[in-house]
Design a protein around this motif. Structure first.
Motif: not given
Lengths: 450, 624
Positions: A173-181, A447-449
């Motif tokens: 949540n902190i490192d990828y805050p833009e992921y809404d899924d 799943c990030l990035g």
């Protein structure tokens, strides 16, 4: 080198006295927290002090404490040595309290290592010390980790898995805050999870303490007015079990008087026989001494005299022991009944020690009271060493602190600080300190990035 | 010597290194393959992000250029994690791909002591393990005291797309063919890494009605500590757009998986890609249950029509990429301007570098950025800055600037690289920083500006302004400590209004401010305090007071680490002579050659008992 270390310096359970040594900047401070007696921060160096080791209000043991301040000590650091009463249980309990209050369990050879590093012992000894460290340290660590059974180790691994999942979710949540899924961990969602983890750690601590009962036995205290048959009961139990008796008559110290084996569990029995019942202050002294035994025992056996009426002191003691596990017995049923049973609990056991009547019923009651039958079969596998239990308790404390932060409405990354600490502490128990574990979990689950 | 410092490569690391060298006052040459490609953004059109935004603030605090250059080139600005605690607040900007490099080039050209030259470096001048300059592809030699390599992905770069492998840098640029082989011959271990970038789409061919608009924040922000006002129009920011992959997209990818370079299209892939920057193929195969994946359409520039499809990096052949893109909502008729590709390049194992960023193998050679195994513009820039500063420190016979793990993300990054090494491109994440509550975006200047001033990158004007801020913070805190609030009916009514427990005794305003529902603004509005400062100071004071307990706790943890850091290990120690050390520990210690006990403790494979033995040995050997 900058932390404070503690260890039991005498052979476990053998001598009449055990010495627990504490060394480091904080040693006086730490011992002071669990010592009832003089304020150790204000005493002179190289002095000995009488008092009690206490856990909150509960008395653990009557002790002598030596305070030796830097630099004229073995390690050239502040050293405190606690002389306790030798039994495995109280000695381990004291060590556990020291660890809970900020000391770290010393590695093998660590006092000597510090003595060397601080220039206290000769350079020639350096190789010897390195040998000790390399031969004992890893072995000791492996041994203590191997001693943890698969069941417990899995239990702790599961706990850590629960926790690392929470942490990595927060980190994502902190490192990828833009992921809404990806699920957003909020304080509200986190709270039930933490309560669940707290419950699990609590249970493990409880089971571990049961396991300690099996390994270290129960402290049983016998109380009652003079001449009700306390020593007779003790001797009866001991004789039958052919246990070792430490005869300390005439001393004022109420150390363990004898040990019997009941269904495989050790009962360490204490009574007030050591008090000389000659002066007229005997009644007052008796009650005081009894209270002390009540405080330090797992089980209280209170003896009344079937041949005498209930006294004020009896009533006072019956009232006090209500809070603890206890058994009330009425002795001398071979003599005339002068005791009013209507004013006493229904489950009182009537016995006659001289005729050996009712002793079996007493033993069965003890077994029932502590579930001794069940204990043996499953719980021996739990954590029972002071180090593991103190780590468990510390991690519990960290989880409780994180719950507090939630109640104070702190942001999630602040709440997470203590959760991370708890995770690390649990890892120490089973020797898992792999630092990239968190990132591995994070990238395997999300799943990030770009 | 022709120059004191030569910087090889004009990317984000190279620009910072060159500017630092020249600004501190040393004659510096920046040499690059193509001057028009200085400070370009070959991947996403964005500066900052979680943790990375804090790095940009750190660069600015130290006197670097990335922050102010991004401020000059903004399309959109956001404060990430603003709903979470101050420790994880971080700025993220969409930056214009045309103006960002232009602004940077202008700054470089106007910089005193700095020369810019085009050329491809293929070898170094080395005399008895000391670097003395560079050799270009036309065999021309340029001499210098210090060389800083910031070669990015340009060491033996291969562009991978489908079953084609092309030796080329990004955008068809020339690549250095021999430099990595030469480095190998000098004794460096070389690592092959891989990364990728998504396709670019023509903006006018996208139907934005099928996408979700993502605007910037309506509060103005700057990366720079020295700007009083932002340089962009808060009410006129360029939006991003959010879309998701469709079942059709997944079908196309899975059916053609063997055509992707990484899944059979090429059989000679050796580079290791980053886990946090997977291709869309990786995402689909690793997370089979996920029905859709999020993609962002990011604007690249207001001067041209390219849209960057964040989340869609791939090494599929071009015809499959066409099908994939057209399966996305709003992109059915999209025109691809640039196809996605993966790129393989050489780097050196970072355990061969000291914390100063000078290599252990060749004296006076520094490396920064992707050559050290990292990924990301910000990660590169902060290393470039440190390499530039430390090149100057070396020239001036001063101690290198080594930031500690409790002082900066930059310090965490470099310590991780030189202590743990890396086998995949290293990206900064907040979870890598164990003291992140101390490493906040709001206090970057408090942590680092003093260092910037000392090395000569922060001038008196900027420094005095900073000192004034520090004074204001302390004065304000004293004021709040010295003023009490008492349980009068009036005061308690005010507190009730904010759902704050009423007072029974008088407390200081300082303590009152610890309550989460009370802010400096409320205190001022309710006339409970009669003075306040500017927003910057107010915010700092508020954070320091509200999180005081937690901050102190982390500071104590950091102090423990620092004590171990103080225990130095001599450079000439021979680990093979310590007979009691475990062999794994010996090997690791030999590889990393830690400078302190603290650093040794962070090496994986070195156990506490090895540390004990090491300490006893050091005492015996060096204190006799």
């Amino acid at each position: 080198m900058d932390d404070t270390i503690a260890a039991i310096s005498t052979a476990q359970g053998v001598g009449a006295i055990s010495i627990i040594r504490v060394s480091g900047n904080d040693s006086i401070n730490i011992v002071n927290k669990i010592f009832k007696g003089k304020d150790l921060s204000k005493v002179d160096t190289h002095t000995i002090h009488y008092g009690y080791i206490i856990n909150n209000e509960e008395i653990i043991d009557e002790v002598l404490v030596s305070v030796m301040k830097s630099p004229k000590t073995f390690t050239r650091e502040d050293i405190v040595e606690i002389n306790s009463h030798g039994g495995i249980a109280p000695t381990n309990k004291i060590l556990e309290l020291l660890l809970l209050n900020g000391a770290r369990l010393a590695e093998p050879g660590e006092f000597t290592k510090r003595a060397f590093l601080n220039g206290r012992i000769d350079l020639i000894e350096a190789d010897g010390i390195m040998n000790i460290i390399s031969s004992k340290s890893d072995k000791a660590r492996k041994l203590s980790i191997n001693q943890i059974s698969g069941k417990v180790s899995n239990l702790i691994k599961d706990l850590r898995k629960d926790i690392v999942e929470i942490i990595s979710n927060i980190e994502v949540n902190i490192d990828y805050p833009e992921y809404d899924d990806i699920e957003i961990v909020t304080n509200e969602k986190l709270l039930p999870k933490l309560l669940n983890i707290k419950e699990k750690i609590n249970k493990t601590i409880k089971k571990s303490e049961d396991s300690k009962v099996i390994k270290e036995g129960l402290k049983v205290g016998i109380i009652g007015r003079p001449n009700v048959g306390k020593s007779s009961l003790l001797n009866n139990l001991l004789e039958e079990e052919k246990a070792i008796v430490t005869d300390i008559e005439g001393t004022t110290r109420d150390i363990v008087e004898g040990t019997i084996n009941l269904n495989g569990i050790l009962l360490n029995i204490t009574d007030t026989a050591g008090i000389r019942e000659t002066t007229n202050i005997v009644e007052k002294l008796g009650v005081e001494k009894s209270k002390e035994i009540i405080n330090t025992s797992d089980l209280i056996i209170m003896i009344l005299n079937n041949n005498e009426e209930l006294t004020k002191e009896d009533k006072e003691l019956i009232n006090i022991i209500k809070e603890k596990k206890h058994i009330i017995i009425s002795n001398k049923i071979d003599l005339d009944n002068k005791l009013d049973y209507s004013k006493l609990p229904k489950d009182i056991i009537k016995i006659s020690i001289v005729n050996n009547k009712g002793i079996d019923e007493l033993k069965e009651r003890i077994i029932k009271l502590f579930n001794l039958g069940e204990l043996q079969t499953e719980d021996l596998t739990y954590l029972s060493d002071a180090r593991s239990i103190s780590l468990l308790k510390k991690s519990l404390f960290k989880i409780e602190e994180s719950i507090n932060s939630i109640n104070n409405n702190e942001p999630i990354d602040i709440v997470e600080l203590n959760i991370k600490n708890a995770w690390e502490l649990l890892g120490e128990i089973i020797g898992e300190t792999y630092t990239d574990e968190l990132l591995d979990d994070l990238f395997s689950r999300f799943c990030l990035g770009k | 010597m022709d120059y004191e410092i030569i910087v090889v490569g004009g990317g984000h690391a190279g620009c910072e290194a060159a500017l630092a060298g020249a600004r501190i006052g040393h004659s510096t040459l920046l040499i690059t393959g193509n001057i028009n490609n200085i400070a370009t953004m070959p991947c996403n059109p964005s500066i900052g992000g979680s943790a990375k935004g804090i790095i940009v603030r750190e660069i600015d605090a130290l006197g670097g250029e990335m922050g102010i250059n991004a401020d000059k080139s903004l399309l959109q600005m956001k404060m990430l994690n603003s709903s979470k605690g101050p420790a994880v607040h971080s700025l993220r900007a969409q930056a214009d791909k045309i103006t960002y490099p232009q602004n940077m080039l202008r700054t470089l050209k106007n910089q005193k002591n700095l020369t810019i030259l085009e050329g491809m470096v293929e070898d170094l001048i080395v005399e008895s393990n000391i670097v003395k300059g560079i050799i270009l592809s036309d065999n021309k030699k340029i001499t210098s005291n210090i060389v800083i390599l910031t070669t990015g992905t340009y060491l033996k770069a291969d562009i991978l797309r489908g079953s084609t492998r092309t030796r080329s840098g990004p955008n068809g640029e020339k690549t250095s063919m021999h430099l990595s082989d030469k480095l190998k011959s000098y004794g460096f271990d070389i690592l092959r890494l891989k990364t990728g970038t998504p396709p670019r789409i023509e903006k006018s061919s996208i139907d934005f009605s099928k996408t979700k608009k993502e605007d910037g924040d309506n509060i103005p922000y700057t990366f720079s500590h020295d700007l009083d006002k932002p340089l962009y129009d808060v009410n006129n920011q360029i939006p991003c757009h959010l879309i998701y992959t469709t079942p059709e997209t997944h079908k196309i990818i899975l059916e053609n998986l063997n055509k992707s370079s990484m899944y059979g299209g090429l059989d000679d892939i050796t580079g290791i890609g980053p886990r946090y920057c997977p291709s869309i193929e990786d995402k689909l195969t690793r997370f089979k249950d996920k029905e859709k994946h999020q993609l962002f359409l990011e604007p690249e520039s207001i001067y041209y029509d390219d849209i960057y499809v964040q989340g869609f990096s791939t090494s599929m052949p071009e015809d499959i990429q066409e099908k994939m893109v057209h399966s996305l909502p709003g992109l059915e008729k999209a025109k691809i301007l640039k196809y996605a590709y993966a790129i393989e390049y050489d780097a050196i194992y970072p355990t061969q570098i000291k914390a100063s960023l000078e290599t252990k193998i060749l004296n006076n050679l520094f490396t920064a950025g992707q050559i050290n195994g990292t990924s990301g513009y910000e990660e590169a820039a902060c290393q470039g800055l440190i390499a530039g500063i430390n090149a100057c420190m070396k020239l001036e016979n001063k101690k290198p600037l080594i930031l500690k793990r409790n002082e900066a993300y930059t310090g965490v990054l470099i310590d991780d690289l030189v202590t743990k090494g890396t086998i995949e491109p290293y990206r900064m994440l907040t979870s890598r920083a164990e003291y992140r509550l101390l490493l906040r975006s709001d206090n970057a200047d408090i942590r680092l500006r003093e260092y910037g001033y000392k090395v000569g990158l922060i001038d008196e004007v900027r420094y005095n302004k900073f000192k004034e801020k520090l004074n204001n913070i302390n004065n304000f805190k004293d004021y709040l400590k010295n003023n009490k609030i008492f349980p009068t009916r009036e005061n308690n009514e005010i507190l009730s209004k904010y759902n704050s427990p009423i007072l029974k005794d008088g407390i200081t305003i300082y303590d009152l401010l610890k309550r989460s529902e009370i802010t400096i603004d409320t205190l001022f509005k309710e006339k409970l305090i009669t003075k306040k400062y500017n927003d910057d100071v107010n915010k700092q004071v508020e954070i320091q007071i509200k999180y005081e307990g937690y901050i102190k706790k982390v500071e104590r943890e950091a102090e423990k680490m620092l004590k171990q850091e103080e225990k130095q290990i001599p450079e000439d120690i021979d680990y093979n002579k310590i007979t009691n050390l475990a062999s794994e520990a010996k090997q690791k210690l030999n590889e990393v050659r830690p400078t302190s006990i603290g650093q040794a403790m962070r090496i994986s494979g070195v156990n506490p008992s090895d540390i004990s033995i090491l300490m006893v040995y050091l005492r015996k050997k060096y204190n006799e």
